[in-house]
Write a protein that holds these residues in place. Structure first.
Motif, PDB file in Angstrom:
ATOM      1  N   LYS A  62       1.025  -1.322  -0.044  1.00 16.45           N
ATOM      2  CA  LYS A  62      -0.177   0.042  -0.096  1.00 16.45           C
ATOM      3  C   LYS A  62       0.866   1.267  -0.092  1.00 16.45           C
ATOM      4  O   LYS A  62       1.284   1.587   0.968  1.00 16.45           O
ATOM      5  CB  LYS A  62      -0.957  -0.027   1.217  1.00 16.45           C
ATOM      6  CG  LYS A  62      -1.749   1.152   1.515  1.00 16.45           C
ATOM      7  CD  LYS A  62      -3.087   1.176   0.394  1.00 16.45           C
ATOM      8  CE  LYS A  62      -3.968   2.061   0.840  1.00 16.45           C
ATOM      9  NZ  LYS A  62      -5.023   2.086  -0.142  1.00 16.45           N
ATOM     10  N   PRO A  63       1.026   1.836  -1.253  1.00 13.17           N
ATOM     11  CA  PRO A  63       1.800   3.065  -1.134  1.00 13.17           C
ATOM     12  C   PRO A  63       1.128   4.214  -0.713  1.00 13.17           C
ATOM     13  O   PRO A  63      -0.079   4.545  -1.104  1.00 13.17           O
ATOM     14  CB  PRO A  63       2.247   3.302  -2.520  1.00 13.17           C
ATOM     15  CG  PRO A  63       1.126   2.691  -3.180  1.00 13.17           C
ATOM     16  CD  PRO A  63       0.538   1.412  -2.596  1.00 13.17           C
ATOM     17  N   VAL A  64       1.887   4.950   0.225  1.00 11.71           N
ATOM     18  CA  VAL A  64       1.152   6.274   0.723  1.00 11.71           C
ATOM     19  C   VAL A  64       1.769   7.349   0.825  1.00 11.71           C
ATOM     20  O   VAL A  64       3.155   7.255   0.886  1.00 11.71           O
ATOM     21  CB  VAL A  64       0.553   5.712   2.280  1.00 11.71           C
ATOM     22  CG1 VAL A  64       0.020   6.885   3.262  1.00 11.71           C
ATOM     23  CG2 VAL A  64      -0.259   4.637   2.273  1.00 11.71           C
ATOM     24  N   SER A  65       1.435   8.543   0.642  1.00 11.44           N
ATOM     25  CA  SER A  65       1.726   9.824   0.729  1.00 11.44           C
ATOM     26  C   SER A  65       1.347  10.642   2.047  1.00 11.44           C
ATOM     27  O   SER A  65       0.356  10.648   2.313  1.00 11.44           O
ATOM     28  CB  SER A  65       1.906  10.627  -0.548  1.00 11.44           C
ATOM     29  OG  SER A  65       2.350  11.979  -0.132  1.00 11.44           O
ATOM     30  N   LEU A  66       2.262  11.108   2.869  1.00 17.74           N
ATOM     31  CA  LEU A  66       2.007  11.787   4.061  1.00 17.74           C
ATOM     32  C   LEU A  66       2.288  13.087   4.045  1.00 17.74           C
ATOM     33  O   LEU A  66       3.611  13.479   3.763  1.00 17.74           O
ATOM     34  CB  LEU A  66       2.879  11.043   5.329  1.00 17.74           C
ATOM     35  CG  LEU A  66       2.463   9.693   5.543  1.00 17.74           C
ATOM     36  CD1 LEU A  66       3.388   9.341   6.788  1.00 17.74           C
ATOM     37  CD2 LEU A  66       1.021   9.422   5.910  1.00 17.74           C
ATOM     38  N   LEU A  67       1.413  14.248   4.175  1.00 21.76           N
ATOM     39  CA  LEU A  67       1.704  15.611   4.167  1.00 21.76           C
ATOM     40  C   LEU A  67       1.612  15.984   5.414  1.00 21.76           C
ATOM     41  O   LEU A  67       0.642  16.048   6.184  1.00 21.76           O
ATOM     42  CB  LEU A  67       0.741  16.326   3.290  1.00 21.76           C
ATOM     43  CG  LEU A  67       0.994  17.803   3.153  1.00 21.76           C
ATOM     44  CD1 LEU A  67       2.104  18.308   2.384  1.00 21.76           C
ATOM     45  CD2 LEU A  67      -0.308  18.362   2.384  1.00 21.76           C
TER      46      LEU A  67
END
Length: 133
Positions: A61-66
């Protein structure tokens, strides 16, 4: 399947930002000291093991955290680094009912992406959650 909502709950539980300031999807009027959790696009071919999908034991599961923090770059960077290090040092993780094999941080450190229209500093962390199917 590991859902983005479960990952949001995990990130909120790390205590870097208040639970009400950790969100998924688009949030108009972002609060300072908040973290956005987003699905990240994947590219490349599907990974299908020999013998078919019934032989696949994990998924990604690829995730981006801002990290959307405040108008002080040093405080914003510190918050992003705190989140990064918490994920870097995780052991024996289960999110919801899903066992996590490992977290693969895709950036060597939080990436400074500058400020938003209100002068709030933001940092991005890309991470892959490798989980049991």
């Amino acid at each position: 399947m590991l859902g983005i909502g479960e990952i949001r709950k995990y990130i909120a539980g790390l205590g870097v930002a208040e639970d009400s300031h950790v969100y998924i999807g688009k949030l108009d009027n972002k609060q300072e000291k908040s973290i956005g959790v987003y699905n990240r696009k994947q590219d490349g071919a599907a990974q299908i093991p020999l013998g078919g999908m019934q032989n696949k034991s994990y998924d990604v599961k690829p995730v981006s955290l801002l990290v959307h923090w405040n108008r002080r770059v040093s405080e914003s960077e510190k918050a992003a680094q705190e989140l990064y290090e918490k994920m870097l040092n995780v052991q024996n993780l289960t999110i919801g009912e899903t066992g996590i094999r490992f977290l693969a941080l895709q950036t060597p450190a939080p990436v400074d992406v500058g400020t938003d229209d209100n002068g709030v500093y933001e940092f991005v962390i890309w991470i892959d959650f490798v989980y049991e199917r």
